[in-house]
Design an enzyme around this catalytic site. Sequence first.
Site, PDB file in Angstrom:
ATOM      1  N   ASN A   7       0.886  -1.161   0.000  1.00  0.00           N
ATOM      2  CA  ASN A   7       0.000   0.000   0.000  1.00  0.00           C
ATOM      3  C   ASN A   7       0.927   1.214   0.000  1.00  0.00           C
ATOM      4  O   ASN A   7       1.492   1.573   1.024  1.00  0.00           O
ATOM      5  CB  ASN A   7      -0.861  -0.043   1.267  1.00  0.00           C
ATOM      6  N   ARG A  99      -2.383  -2.042  -3.690  1.00  0.00           N
ATOM      7  CA  ARG A  99      -3.617  -1.278  -3.562  1.00  0.00           C
ATOM      8  C   ARG A  99      -3.511  -0.050  -4.470  1.00  0.00           C
ATOM      9  O   ARG A  99      -2.513   0.663  -4.463  1.00  0.00           O
ATOM     10  CB  ARG A  99      -3.750  -0.806  -2.127  1.00  0.00           C
ATOM     11  N   HIS A 189     -12.903   3.203  -0.103  1.00  0.00           N
ATOM     12  CA  HIS A 189     -12.955   2.203   0.977  1.00  0.00           C
ATOM     13  C   HIS A 189     -13.595   0.897   0.501  1.00  0.00           C
ATOM     14  O   HIS A 189     -14.128   0.130   1.302  1.00  0.00           O
ATOM     15  CB  HIS A 189     -13.810   2.701   2.179  1.00  0.00           C
ATOM     16  N   HIS A 217     -17.816   2.328   7.787  1.00  0.00           N
ATOM     17  CA  HIS A 217     -16.366   2.333   8.032  1.00  0.00           C
ATOM     18  C   HIS A 217     -15.995   3.673   8.667  1.00  0.00           C
ATOM     19  O   HIS A 217     -16.078   4.721   8.020  1.00  0.00           O
ATOM     20  CB  HIS A 217     -15.610   2.137   6.707  1.00  0.00           C
ATOM     21  N   GLY A 221     -10.561   8.374   7.754  1.00  0.00           N
ATOM     22  CA  GLY A 221     -11.547   8.596   6.693  1.00  0.00           C
ATOM     23  C   GLY A 221     -12.787   7.783   7.056  1.00  0.00           C
ATOM     24  O   GLY A 221     -12.667   6.728   7.682  1.00  0.00           O
ATOM     25  N   ARG A 250     -11.730  15.921   7.398  1.00  0.00           N
ATOM     26  CA  ARG A 250     -12.514  16.277   6.198  1.00  0.00           C
ATOM     27  C   ARG A 250     -13.947  16.631   6.581  1.00  0.00           C
ATOM     28  O   ARG A 250     -14.543  16.000   7.459  1.00  0.00           O
ATOM     29  CB  ARG A 250     -12.554  15.103   5.220  1.00  0.00           C
ATOM     30  N   ASP A 292      -8.687  13.210  16.501  1.00  0.00           N
ATOM     31  CA  ASP A 292      -8.639  11.855  17.046  1.00  0.00           C
ATOM     32  C   ASP A 292      -9.855  11.609  17.948  1.00  0.00           C
ATOM     33  O   ASP A 292     -10.008  12.250  18.987  1.00  0.00           O
ATOM     34  CB  ASP A 292      -7.323  11.736  17.845  1.00  0.00           C
ATOM     35  N   MET A 293     -10.689  10.664  17.563  1.00  0.00           N
ATOM     36  CA  MET A 293     -11.936  10.412  18.306  1.00  0.00           C
ATOM     37  C   MET A 293     -11.672  10.012  19.752  1.00  0.00           C
ATOM     38  O   MET A 293     -12.395  10.408  20.655  1.00  0.00           O
ATOM     39  CB  MET A 293     -12.753   9.332  17.572  1.00  0.00           C
ATOM     40  N   GLY A 341     -11.118   2.060  12.777  1.00  0.00           N
ATOM     41  CA  GLY A 341     -10.614   2.318  14.139  1.00  0.00           C
ATOM     42  C   GLY A 341     -11.701   2.733  15.115  1.00  0.00           C
ATOM     43  O   GLY A 341     -11.759   2.227  16.242  1.00  0.00           O
ATOM     44  N   ILE A 342     -12.585   3.649  14.706  1.00  0.00           N
ATOM     45  CA  ILE A 342     -13.655   4.112  15.602  1.00  0.00           C
ATOM     46  C   ILE A 342     -14.765   3.061  15.672  1.00  0.00           C
ATOM     47  O   ILE A 342     -15.232   2.693  16.747  1.00  0.00           O
ATOM     48  CB  ILE A 342     -14.226   5.466  15.121  1.00  0.00           C
ATOM     49  N   GLU A 396      -8.082  -4.961   5.087  1.00  0.00           N
ATOM     50  CA  GLU A 396      -7.935  -4.641   3.667  1.00  0.00           C
ATOM     51  C   GLU A 396      -6.759  -5.384   3.042  1.00  0.00           C
ATOM     52  O   GLU A 396      -6.813  -5.783   1.882  1.00  0.00           O
ATOM     53  CB  GLU A 396      -7.783  -3.119   3.504  1.00  0.00           C
TER      54      GLU A 396
END
Length: 414
Positions: A7, A99, A189, A217, A221, A250, A292-293, A341-342, A396
């Site tokens: 990747n 990828r 994604h 997802h 992103g 974003r 960062d959540m 991740g979240i 992925e």
Amino acid sequence: MNILVINSGSSSLKFQIIETDQTLIDSSTDKIKLKGLIDRIGTQALAKISVPNGIEIKESVAIRDHSAALDYIFKKITSGTLNLDGIFSLSDIHAIGHRVVHGGEKFSKSVLVDKTVLKSIEDCIDLAPLHNPANLKGIQATLALFGEKVPHAVVFDTAFHSTIPEVNYLYALPYQYYRRYRIRKYGFHGLSHRYVSYHYRKKVGIERDKVNIITVHLGNGCSICSIKEGKSFNTSMGFTPLAGLIMGTRAGDIDASIPEYLAHKEGITLSDIDILLNKASGLLGISGLTNDMRELLDEEREHHDRRATLAIDMFTMRIKHYLGAYLAEMGGADAIIFTGGIGENSSEVRRRICEGLQFLGIELNEQANKEKCLGVEGDISTPNSKVKAWVIPTNEELMIARDTFRCVNGLPAF
Ligand code: ADP
């Protein structure tokens, strides 16, 4: 078959070596033999390599380009210090999977690399000016090192969405701009949405065309995808990955008139605004603190920070908005799957998304929701929930390895 999965970013190279034999559906046969990342290529790079046997390398090393990064990796592999299972030299790598972010309208599935494929990826540079050139650098570097005798496959982030119908992929712009420039929704994604929906079907034993799923997802992103009878039917990212959900930095969907208005008010250019929408908006822009959540949730819990709460509430509300829309467009769904991740780790974010959605048939099991974190997959809904909710960690790289195996062996995509 040992597959090197690459990747490649503009100044980074993420890689894994995965042994896979995907004629077998049971994924316990897939083995990750090595993982790594070389960051800040072009300067003093940071290299990290880890092996399941516990050996880890972390070092700062001068790496001038992607070819030099690959040389570095293979020097480490062949030195014997990593003690890799069955990999001693270049000849123990049987295929390479790359990828590629954008396949435009040309690629609806993964393919083996040849001159025509390379030219088509180049033709898509216009659509993904940051990503495709970086992906091509990775392909050129492995071609130079391994030669054309080792099969190379390319796996596209957009390919899974090639089934989205016209009614969902077109923008209501004058039609000639689609004809002239192919301005439309492509979606991204794709590997992740495809992997988790496939994995869910295998887990519950339902055939591909017998189930409608919504995959959510949520990483740096974020995107959501409705999958009707196994095929992508709509997705929230669009012509670029800027559209749809609120993300780390974003903005997601905004009124298309805002950029011009803002350019006028602030005296800045449209390309400044593009950077602002991609890098300074989203969770970071609203909270003024972080993208960062995890940090936002900590700020909320420990300091009751109003804008941290606002950012999380806007983030979850936008997801509810899309869930409602996609349930209506598909006429309901059998399951919603959280990943990224979240999505994989934050039971609190999942709880806030599903809160109040009982009228749509979505009922979370609080305890199960709390338990599904840190790589644990499973059902987080009550037995009565009409729409099931699941957590499935995405993978992925595994998807790339399996597709590469299939391309090399002439097997149909799944
Ligand atoms: P990428 O899109 O770059 O692959 P990830 O999928 O790793 O990113 O997701 C990164 C996001 O996941 C960050 O916002 C991070 O805070 C969030 N995250 C990771 N673990 C947790 C957690 N335990 N609780 C809440 N958020 C988390």
